[in-house]
Scaffold this motif. Structure first.
Motif, PDB file in Angstrom:
ATOM      1  N   GLY A 111      33.390  41.981  50.581  1.00 47.60           N
ATOM      2  CA  GLY A 111      34.249  43.152  50.731  1.00 47.60           C
ATOM      3  C   GLY A 111      33.445  44.432  50.691  1.00 47.60           C
ATOM      4  O   GLY A 111      32.250  44.427  50.387  1.00 47.60           O
ATOM      5  N   SER A 112      34.120  45.538  50.978  1.00 45.95           N
ATOM      6  CA  SER A 112      33.431  46.823  51.072  1.00 45.95           C
ATOM      7  C   SER A 112      32.836  47.264  49.742  1.00 45.95           C
ATOM      8  O   SER A 112      31.855  47.996  49.703  1.00 45.95           O
ATOM      9  CB  SER A 112      34.385  47.895  51.602  1.00 45.95           C
ATOM     10  OG  SER A 112      35.501  48.051  50.740  1.00 45.95           O
ATOM     11  N   ARG A 113      33.433  46.832  48.623  1.00 44.65           N
ATOM     12  CA  ARG A 113      32.894  47.164  47.305  1.00 44.65           C
ATOM     13  C   ARG A 113      32.455  45.911  46.573  1.00 44.65           C
ATOM     14  O   ARG A 113      32.478  45.847  45.351  1.00 44.65           O
ATOM     15  CB  ARG A 113      33.948  47.910  46.474  1.00 44.65           C
ATOM     16  CG  ARG A 113      34.320  49.273  47.031  1.00 44.65           C
ATOM     17  CD  ARG A 113      33.200  50.277  46.837  1.00 44.65           C
ATOM     18  NE  ARG A 113      32.979  50.585  45.430  1.00 44.65           N
ATOM     19  CZ  ARG A 113      32.022  51.410  44.987  1.00 44.65           C
ATOM     20  NH1 ARG A 113      31.207  51.988  45.845  1.00 44.65           N
ATOM     21  NH2 ARG A 113      31.890  51.653  43.701  1.00 44.65           N
ATOM     22  N   GLY A 114      32.035  44.919  47.336  1.00 44.00           N
ATOM     23  CA  GLY A 114      31.605  43.661  46.753  1.00 44.00           C
ATOM     24  C   GLY A 114      30.098  43.570  46.654  1.00 44.00           C
ATOM     25  O   GLY A 114      29.378  44.562  46.708  1.00 44.00           O
ATOM     26  N   PHE A 115      29.640  42.349  46.497  1.00 44.24           N
ATOM     27  CA  PHE A 115      28.205  42.073  46.433  1.00 44.24           C
ATOM     28  C   PHE A 115      27.977  40.848  47.304  1.00 44.24           C
ATOM     29  O   PHE A 115      28.287  39.746  46.894  1.00 44.24           O
ATOM     30  CB  PHE A 115      27.789  41.806  45.000  1.00 44.24           C
ATOM     31  CG  PHE A 115      26.289  41.829  44.762  1.00 44.24           C
ATOM     32  CD1 PHE A 115      25.389  42.067  45.789  1.00 44.24           C
ATOM     33  CD2 PHE A 115      25.776  41.596  43.488  1.00 44.24           C
ATOM     34  CE1 PHE A 115      24.023  42.080  45.562  1.00 44.24           C
ATOM     35  CE2 PHE A 115      24.407  41.617  43.245  1.00 44.24           C
ATOM     36  CZ  PHE A 115      23.535  41.863  44.289  1.00 44.24           C
ATOM     37  N   PRO A 116      27.547  41.043  48.575  1.00 43.16           N
ATOM     38  CA  PRO A 116      26.883  42.234  49.093  1.00 43.16           C
ATOM     39  C   PRO A 116      27.837  43.371  49.436  1.00 43.16           C
ATOM     40  O   PRO A 116      28.974  43.140  49.836  1.00 43.16           O
ATOM     41  CB  PRO A 116      26.203  41.722  50.368  1.00 43.16           C
ATOM     42  CG  PRO A 116      27.091  40.616  50.827  1.00 43.16           C
ATOM     43  CD  PRO A 116      27.556  39.937  49.570  1.00 43.16           C
ATOM     44  N   ASN A 117      27.330  44.576  49.289  1.00 37.05           N
ATOM     45  CA  ASN A 117      28.058  45.780  49.694  1.00 37.05           C
ATOM     46  C   ASN A 117      28.102  45.819  51.211  1.00 37.05           C
ATOM     47  O   ASN A 117      27.074  45.736  51.870  1.00 37.05           O
ATOM     48  CB  ASN A 117      27.329  47.006  49.139  1.00 37.05           C
ATOM     49  CG  ASN A 117      28.018  48.308  49.504  1.00 37.05           C
ATOM     50  OD1 ASN A 117      28.949  48.351  50.301  1.00 37.05           O
ATOM     51  ND2 ASN A 117      27.561  49.386  48.908  1.00 37.05           N
ATOM     52  N   GLN A 118      29.318  45.956  51.782  1.00 39.19           N
ATOM     53  CA  GLN A 118      29.457  45.977  53.232  1.00 39.19           C
ATOM     54  C   GLN A 118      29.977  47.312  53.748  1.00 39.19           C
ATOM     55  O   GLN A 118      30.469  47.405  54.870  1.00 39.19           O
ATOM     56  CB  GLN A 118      30.376  44.836  53.671  1.00 39.19           C
ATOM     57  CG  GLN A 118      29.781  43.476  53.350  1.00 39.19           C
ATOM     58  CD  GLN A 118      30.741  42.349  53.607  1.00 39.19           C
ATOM     59  OE1 GLN A 118      31.331  42.250  54.677  1.00 39.19           O
ATOM     60  NE2 GLN A 118      30.911  41.479  52.624  1.00 39.19           N
ATOM     61  N   PHE A 167      26.364  34.894  49.385  1.00 36.56           N
ATOM     62  CA  PHE A 167      25.211  34.378  48.661  1.00 36.56           C
ATOM     63  C   PHE A 167      25.557  33.072  47.939  1.00 36.56           C
ATOM     64  O   PHE A 167      24.734  32.162  47.843  1.00 36.56           O
ATOM     65  CB  PHE A 167      24.697  35.408  47.658  1.00 36.56           C
ATOM     66  CG  PHE A 167      24.262  36.709  48.288  1.00 36.56           C
ATOM     67  CD1 PHE A 167      23.681  36.729  49.543  1.00 36.56           C
ATOM     68  CD2 PHE A 167      24.437  37.907  47.628  1.00 36.56           C
ATOM     69  CE1 PHE A 167      23.267  37.918  50.130  1.00 36.56           C
ATOM     70  CE2 PHE A 167      24.029  39.101  48.190  1.00 36.56           C
ATOM     71  CZ  PHE A 167      23.441  39.114  49.447  1.00 36.56           C
ATOM     72  N   ILE A 168      26.778  33.001  47.427  1.00 36.07           N
ATOM     73  CA  ILE A 168      27.227  31.773  46.772  1.00 36.07           C
ATOM     74  C   ILE A 168      27.347  30.655  47.794  1.00 36.07           C
ATOM     75  O   ILE A 168      26.968  29.505  47.544  1.00 36.07           O
ATOM     76  CB  ILE A 168      28.566  32.010  46.053  1.00 36.07           C
ATOM     77  CG1 ILE A 168      28.422  33.121  45.010  1.00 36.07           C
ATOM     78  CG2 ILE A 168      29.065  30.719  45.406  1.00 36.07           C
ATOM     79  CD1 ILE A 168      27.361  32.868  43.961  1.00 36.07           C
ATOM     80  N   ALA A 169      27.864  30.985  48.985  1.00 38.12           N
ATOM     81  CA  ALA A 169      27.982  29.990  50.054  1.00 38.12           C
ATOM     82  C   ALA A 169      26.619  29.413  50.418  1.00 38.12           C
ATOM     83  O   ALA A 169      26.475  28.205  50.642  1.00 38.12           O
ATOM     84  CB  ALA A 169      28.637  30.625  51.282  1.00 38.12           C
ATOM     85  N   GLU A 170      25.623  30.275  50.457  1.00 36.67           N
ATOM     86  CA  GLU A 170      24.283  29.817  50.820  1.00 36.67           C
ATOM     87  C   GLU A 170      23.689  28.908  49.744  1.00 36.67           C
ATOM     88  O   GLU A 170      23.038  27.902  50.054  1.00 36.67           O
ATOM     89  CB  GLU A 170      23.383  31.024  51.073  1.00 36.67           C
ATOM     90  CG  GLU A 170      23.770  31.794  52.329  1.00 36.67           C
ATOM     91  CD  GLU A 170      23.046  33.116  52.473  1.00 36.67           C
ATOM     92  OE1 GLU A 170      22.105  33.369  51.685  1.00 36.67           O
ATOM     93  OE2 GLU A 170      23.409  33.903  53.363  1.00 36.67           O
ATOM     94  N   ILE A 171      23.911  29.258  48.487  1.00 40.81           N
ATOM     95  CA  ILE A 171      23.437  28.399  47.401  1.00 40.81           C
ATOM     96  C   ILE A 171      24.081  27.025  47.499  1.00 40.81           C
ATOM     97  O   ILE A 171      23.414  25.988  47.398  1.00 40.81           O
ATOM     98  CB  ILE A 171      23.740  29.035  46.031  1.00 40.81           C
ATOM     99  CG1 ILE A 171      22.902  30.298  45.819  1.00 40.81           C
ATOM    100  CG2 ILE A 171      23.456  28.033  44.899  1.00 40.81           C
ATOM    101  CD1 ILE A 171      23.264  31.056  44.560  1.00 40.81           C
ATOM    102  N   GLN A 172      25.399  27.005  47.725  1.00 40.34           N
ATOM    103  CA  GLN A 172      26.107  25.728  47.811  1.00 40.34           C
ATOM    104  C   GLN A 172      25.651  24.907  49.008  1.00 40.34           C
ATOM    105  O   GLN A 172      25.495  23.696  48.921  1.00 40.34           O
ATOM    106  CB  GLN A 172      27.614  25.974  47.883  1.00 40.34           C
ATOM    107  CG  GLN A 172      28.222  26.488  46.587  1.00 40.34           C
ATOM    108  CD  GLN A 172      29.705  26.711  46.732  1.00 40.34           C
ATOM    109  OE1 GLN A 172      30.136  27.675  47.338  1.00 40.34           O
ATOM    110  NE2 GLN A 172      30.486  25.818  46.183  1.00 40.34           N
ATOM    111  N   HIS A 173      25.447  25.585  50.145  1.00 36.66           N
ATOM    112  CA  HIS A 173      25.053  24.872  51.349  1.00 36.66           C
ATOM    113  C   HIS A 173      23.692  24.211  51.179  1.00 36.66           C
ATOM    114  O   HIS A 173      23.418  23.162  51.760  1.00 36.66           O
ATOM    115  CB  HIS A 173      25.025  25.831  52.541  1.00 36.66           C
ATOM    116  CG  HIS A 173      24.699  25.151  53.837  1.00 36.66           C
ATOM    117  ND1 HIS A 173      25.509  24.183  54.387  1.00 36.66           N
ATOM    118  CD2 HIS A 173      23.636  25.290  54.686  1.00 36.66           C
ATOM    119  CE1 HIS A 173      24.974  23.756  55.531  1.00 36.66           C
ATOM    120  NE2 HIS A 173      23.840  24.411  55.725  1.00 36.66           N
ATOM    121  N   LEU A 174      22.825  24.820  50.378  1.00 39.66           N
ATOM    122  CA  LEU A 174      21.514  24.230  50.117  1.00 39.66           C
ATOM    123  C   LEU A 174      21.612  23.001  49.214  1.00 39.66           C
ATOM    124  O   LEU A 174      20.644  22.281  49.024  1.00 39.66           O
ATOM    125  CB  LEU A 174      20.590  25.265  49.461  1.00 39.66           C
ATOM    126  CG  LEU A 174      20.105  26.393  50.377  1.00 39.66           C
ATOM    127  CD1 LEU A 174      19.437  27.486  49.564  1.00 39.66           C
ATOM    128  CD2 LEU A 174      19.136  25.850  51.421  1.00 39.66           C
TER     129      LEU A 174
END
Length: 207
Positions: A111-118, A167-174
């Motif tokens: 989201g716009s105020r999430g992490f990552p900042n978009q 980032f969580i998705a990438e950790i899980q996918h690995l």
């Protein structure tokens, strides 16, 4: 452990687990869980099961992407646990160069105020910025790396279960770690489009 093509090497591998991920459907409940973990840690120090660092206290960094990610309970935690725990809040930016025994990284969501900042940068300011890296949200990815490498013992990450950070998705996918769902069901977002595809095992389908 690989995180966005970078190897995290400063987390102490002598610990049985060095990275924990706790997912929440309602991120407003994250501070309560952090408080429980701090209370347990405080008890372990007093019982002699957890050895303090130099200075006689276990050091804890609570990290957020923004200043307003600071939990309202920080003052209370310092009063309750300050005899054994040295607890500080920092933004991830401000944590550069710091180290603590334990690190809690809060509010990872898309989201716009999430992490990552978009949020889009001011186009005038972009003129003075270096060219973006080869990977999406490259600067935010570097900040996430900073957050993960502040701990000498272990890191606890707190993502949203409804809008989980890529980032969580990438950790899980690995295949390195799974999210422990605290107040909802575990989710497995697609590492390419970052959309939640439902509960169960991670999808093998890429977009």
């Amino acid at each position: 452990m690989l995180i966005g093509y970078a190897r995290v090497s400063t987390i102490d591998q002598s610990e049985k687990e060095s990275l924990w991920i706790y997912g929440f459907k309602k991120i407003c409940r994250i501070p309560d869980h952090v408080g429980l973990k701090l209370a347990a840690m405080h008890g372990y120090v007093r019982d002699g099961r957890l050895q303090p660092s130099k200075g006689g206290r276990v050091t804890v960094l609570v990290l957020g992407r923004y200043l307003n990610d600071q939990p309202e309970q920080m003052s209370s935690w310092k009063r309750r646990f300050g005899d054994c725990l040295d607890i500080e809040y920092r933004t991830v930016h401000a944590s550069k160069g710091l180290e603590a025994d334990y690190v809690f990284v809060l509010n990872l969501f898309e989201g716009s105020r999430g992490f990552p900042n978009q949020m889009d940068d001011n186009p005038v300011l972009q003129i003075a910025m270096p060219a973006p890296g080869p990977f999406p949200v490259a600067e935010e990815r570097r900040l996430f790396y900073v957050a993960l490498t502040r701990a000498s013992r272990d890191v606890r990450i707190y993502p949203s279960l409804t809008k989980p950070s890529r980032f969580i998705a990438e950790i899980q996918h690995l295949g390195k770690l799974e999210v422990e769902a605290i107040d909802g069901e575990a989710i497995y977002p697609c590492p390419t489009c970052h959309q939640v595809e439902g509960t169960g095992r991670p999808s093998s389908r890429l977009h």
